[in-house]
Design an enzyme around this catalytic site. Sequence first.
Site, PDB file in Angstrom:
ATOM      1  CG  ASP A  27      17.425   2.536  -8.290  1.00 32.25           C
ATOM      2  OD1 ASP A  27      16.250   2.141  -8.374  1.00 32.25           O
ATOM      3  OD2 ASP A  27      17.737   3.684  -7.919  1.00 32.25           O
ATOM      4  CG  HIS A  44      10.279  -5.006  -9.937  1.00 30.11           C
ATOM      5  ND1 HIS A  44      11.275  -4.118  -9.606  1.00 30.11           N
ATOM      6  CD2 HIS A  44       9.118  -4.431  -9.511  1.00 30.11           C
ATOM      7  CE1 HIS A  44      10.739  -3.052  -9.004  1.00 30.11           C
ATOM      8  NE2 HIS A  44       9.433  -3.229  -8.945  1.00 30.11           N
ATOM      9  CG  LEU A 139      29.858 -15.396  -5.923  1.00 29.66           C
ATOM     10  CD1 LEU A 139      30.890 -14.266  -5.858  1.00 29.66           C
ATOM     11  CD2 LEU A 139      29.016 -15.244  -7.200  1.00 29.66           C
TER      12      LEU A 139
HETATM   13  C1  IPE Z   1      17.189   1.210  -3.323  1.00 31.95           C
HETATM   14  O1  IPE Z   1      16.483   1.705  -4.404  1.00 31.95           O
HETATM   15  C2  IPE Z   1      16.655  -0.135  -2.919  1.00 31.95           C
HETATM   16  C3  IPE Z   1      16.865  -1.217  -3.868  1.00 31.95           C
HETATM   17  C4  IPE Z   1      17.471  -1.146  -5.004  1.00 31.95           C
HETATM   18  C5  IPE Z   1      16.326  -2.490  -3.464  1.00 31.95           C
HETATM   19  P1  IPE Z   1      15.224   2.673  -4.262  1.00 31.95           P
HETATM   20  O2  IPE Z   1      14.734   2.917  -5.635  1.00 31.95           O
HETATM   21  O3  IPE Z   1      14.262   2.115  -3.279  1.00 31.95           O
HETATM   22  O4  IPE Z   1      15.868   3.971  -3.626  1.00 31.95           O
HETATM   23  P2  IPE Z   1      15.370   5.485  -3.628  1.00 31.95           P
HETATM   24  O5  IPE Z   1      13.987   5.481  -3.064  1.00 31.95           O
HETATM   25  O6  IPE Z   1      15.377   5.949  -5.041  1.00 31.95           O
HETATM   26  O7  IPE Z   1      16.362   6.205  -2.794  1.00 31.95           O
HETATM   27  C1  IPE Z   2      14.907  -1.182  -8.148  1.00 36.82           C
HETATM   28  O1  IPE Z   2      14.175  -0.568  -9.147  1.00 36.82           O
HETATM   29  C2  IPE Z   2      14.182  -2.355  -7.533  1.00 36.82           C
HETATM   30  C3  IPE Z   2      13.685  -2.124  -6.169  1.00 36.82           C
HETATM   31  C4  IPE Z   2      13.846  -1.027  -5.472  1.00 36.82           C
HETATM   32  C5  IPE Z   2      12.960  -3.216  -5.572  1.00 36.82           C
HETATM   33  P1  IPE Z   2      13.073   0.525  -8.838  1.00 36.82           P
HETATM   34  O2  IPE Z   2      11.750  -0.166  -8.658  1.00 36.82           O
HETATM   35  O3  IPE Z   2      13.481   1.378  -7.712  1.00 36.82           O
HETATM   36  O4  IPE Z   2      13.050   1.338 -10.178  1.00 36.82           O
HETATM   37  P2  IPE Z   2      12.981   2.915 -10.337  1.00 36.82           P
HETATM   38  O5  IPE Z   2      14.086   3.481  -9.510  1.00 36.82           O
HETATM   39  O6  IPE Z   2      11.641   3.343  -9.836  1.00 36.82           O
HETATM   40  O7  IPE Z   2      13.152   3.147 -11.788  1.00 36.82           O
HETATM   41 MG    MG Z   3      14.582   3.060  -7.570  1.00 34.66          MG
END
Ligand code: IPE
Ligand code: IPE
Ligand code: MG
Length: 246
Positions: A27, A44, A139
């Site tokens: 995240d 990303h 793995l």
């Molecule tokens: C969880 O992260 C999903 C992934 C990392 C793929 P999100 O960024 O979507 O989660 P919330 O919305 O902050 O809970």
């Molecule tokens: C995690 O990073 C990747 C996915 C959920 C696909 P985010 O896109 O949620 O990044 P933040 O949390 O908005 O910074």
């Molecule tokens: Mg996120």
Amino acid sequence: MPDPNPRPVPPSLDRSRVPRHVAIVMDGNGRWAQRRGLARTEGHAAGEAALLDVTYGALSAGLSTLTVYAFSTENWRRPVDEVRYLMNFNRGLLRRRQHELHAEGVRITFSGRRDWRVPKGVLRQMDEAQELTRRNRRLTLNIAFNYGGRAEIVDAVARLVADQVPASKVDERAIHARLYHPELSDPDLVVRTSGEYRLSNFLLWELAYAEMVFTEVLWPDFRREDLFDAIVEFQRRERRFGAVDS
Ligand code: IPE
Ligand code: IPE
Ligand code: MG
């Protein structure tokens, strides 16, 4: 290509007590990009290097399984452009990296729903990576894609019903056997990056007794050393599984 930047596992990490299975909520990509004045999608893209480096770290530490959360069943709520980017990006990542991971003995698997929302080309690439690497044993890199913990339990229950399992035979084993990957052990450790303290529907069944480690590091900045730190923290914990110490 072998590990492009090998670094040693630190001596503080006890090689005889590594978790078998580590799960990571990757995240913070969007915030990483925004802090640099970039589009969220650039975050990303920058996450790819983190995933590869952490996978090499998992190999060198001797983990059996690394499960990573790449796209949740709730992530469809994002703007269409970001969703489209993530679909293409994940397909591209597999295409770019599958041979390198294969050469390292990594088995690539997926957890999640193969529903109509996932583009055919992405499903095809997932099948290709899975097929290419299915005999590897060093793995397992399990990619949670279009994954939701509740959806996984719903799917398991639907299979129980389809299998006509009588109520008297419904137990934890019967449900576990119908999860996406019953052959994998439950994660011993779950790590979430970016200073968020929640599960966001990740592995609800499997994380019942996982140790949790949270870090402020944003996913694109995360490297194998951060994984090693999390494992060292895990090794300081005392797992009791509901029992008392003898
Ligand atoms: C969880 O992260 C999903 C992934 C990392 C793929 P999100 O960024 O979507 O989660 P919330 O919305 O902050 O809970
Ligand atoms: C995690 O990073 C990747 C996915 C959920 C696909 P985010 O896109 O949620 O990044 P933040 O949390 O908005 O910074
Ligand atoms: Mg996120």
